[in-house]
Design a protein around this motif. Structure first.
Motif, short mmCIF file in Angstrom:
data_model
loop_
_atom_site.label_atom_id
_atom_site.label_comp_id
_atom_site.label_asym_id
_atom_site.label_seq_id
_atom_site.Cartn_x
_atom_site.Cartn_y
_atom_site.Cartn_z
N TYR A 1 4.03 1.58 -0.96
CA TYR A 1 4.89 1.73 -2.14
C TYR A 1 4.07 2.00 -3.40
N PHE A 2 3.11 1.16 -3.67
CA PHE A 2 2.41 1.26 -4.94
C PHE A 2 1.26 2.27 -4.92
N GLU B 1 0.64 4.77 -2.19
CA GLU B 1 1.00 6.06 -1.62
C GLU B 1 2.28 6.64 -2.21
N GLY B 2 3.01 5.83 -2.97
CA GLY B 2 4.19 6.36 -3.64
C GLY B 2 5.40 6.58 -2.75
N PHE B 3 5.45 5.87 -1.62
CA PHE B 3 6.62 5.98 -0.76
C PHE B 3 7.83 5.35 -1.47
N ILE C 1 0.84 -1.20 0.00
CA ILE C 1 0.00 0.00 0.00
C ILE C 1 0.87 1.25 0.00
#
Lengths: 177, 155
Positions: free
Chosen positions: A131-132, A134-136, A129
């Motif tokens: 990484y993909f 929220e773009g962390f 969640i």
């Protein structure tokens, strides 16, 4: 997301503007409303105690910071509750439900994507969640989780393997679900 | 499967969640007071009431809580003497290093990310203000320990 410009250093305003998104992320990891809400409130409580130092940071940084805490709280809750919830490891496999393959045939790609992530053990779900969705970055997740960036990279790589077939399906079929 | 695939995967995941037919609850009430109470509980859990650090925090905050004309922060010796007066025993606070350790613990609780400030010697004024501002100790706490000390002295 838009942030208020009147008083960007007001924590209660920051809370009002960001809490729904933080809660949404926590809920996607927790799969349980109460656990997610508890984790979200706890995350903002941490923010209250650190606001004197964080108020000058950008709203985006603070949003990601509090989201990371909330997700961590969810993972910690599962660890403490020992809800037969498998945690991530090198040989971690998705939790397959009865009729998984049959259900997949009935779902759209979007639903399948959500199902793939929802069926992961909680740590993998959290990484996925963050990484993909929220773009962390690896490092941001690693800092948040207190693990190494290489560990996060390995977990993301496993998730790539599980998402890749769905991406291929979209590409090959030219599908716009 | 490499990081080069990530853009497509992120795009797909974002569109997948944007299309959720059952989005997360929209009726979440922004219970700000609950957050503030949790924050206070967290601070108090870090410095248990009645413990050594809690009494040192009370001594640091006393000049501000009592409305002293000159709210000068207390010295190590004054902190030790105030704690002795309140509870009859002051752990090992007769040692300046013990006072410094206690102040360090308090600073970590109320200034978690202020490493630079924590490293400075003259942190006590800022710390006293912060202790009062976040309600780590209150005027009621000061009144209670003063009252308990007075009763103890009478008996």
């Amino acid at each position: 997301m838009t942030y208020p410009t009147a008083d960007p250093r007001s924590l209660d305003v920051f809370y009002a503007v960001t809490v729904h998104r933080t809660f949404a992320t926590a809920r996607r990891v927790a799969r349980d409303r109460d656990v997610a809400w508890d984790a979200t409130q706890d995350a903002y409580a941490v923010m209250v105690n650190r606001w004197s130092e964080r108020q000058y940071r950008s709203p985006r940084d603070n949003q990601r910071y509090v989201t990371g805490i909330a997700v961590n709280k969810v993972v910690d809750w599962y660890r403490l509750a020992v809800r037969l919830e498998p945690l991530a490891s090198e040989d971690d496999h998705p939790v397959e439900e009865d009729g998984y393959a049959r259900i997949l045939d009935e779902l759209t790609v979007f639903k399948e994507v959500r199902l793939v992530l929802a069926c992961q053990p909680v740590v993998m779900r959290a990484v996925g969640i963050l990484y993909f969705l929220e773009g962390f970055s690896y490092q941001e997740i690693a800092d948040s989780r207190g693990v190494s960036a290489s560990t996060v990279r390995s977990q993301v790589q496993l998730l790539r393997g599980r998402l890749k077939p769905l991406v291929n399906r979209v590409i090959e079929a030219g599908e716009r679900p | 499967m490499t990081e080069h695939d990530d853009d497509a995967m992120r795009d797909l995941v974002r569109r997948a969640y944007a299309a959720e037919t059952e989005p997360p609850d929209a009726d979440v009430t922004a219970d700000w007071h609950d957050v503030l109470n949790r924050a206070r509980d967290e601070r108090r859990a870090a410095l248990p009431r009645g413990g050594r650090e809690w009494f040192v925090a009370l001594a640091l905050a006393e000049p501000l809580l009592s409305g002293a004309a000159d709210p000068r922060p207390p010295s190590n010796r004054e902190i030790y003497e105030r704690v002795i007066a309140w509870r009859g025993d002051a752990w090992n606070l007769a040692r300046p290093q013990s006072v410094a350790d206690a102040i360090e613990a308090i600073a970590q609780a109320v200034f978690p990310e202020y490493k630079e400030l924590r490293a400075r010697q003259q942190i006590r004024t800022a710390l006293g203000r912060r202790i009062v501002a976040v309600g780590l100790v209150t005027l009621a706490d000061l009144a209670n320990v003063d009252h308990a000390a007075a009763r103890s002295a009478e008996s």
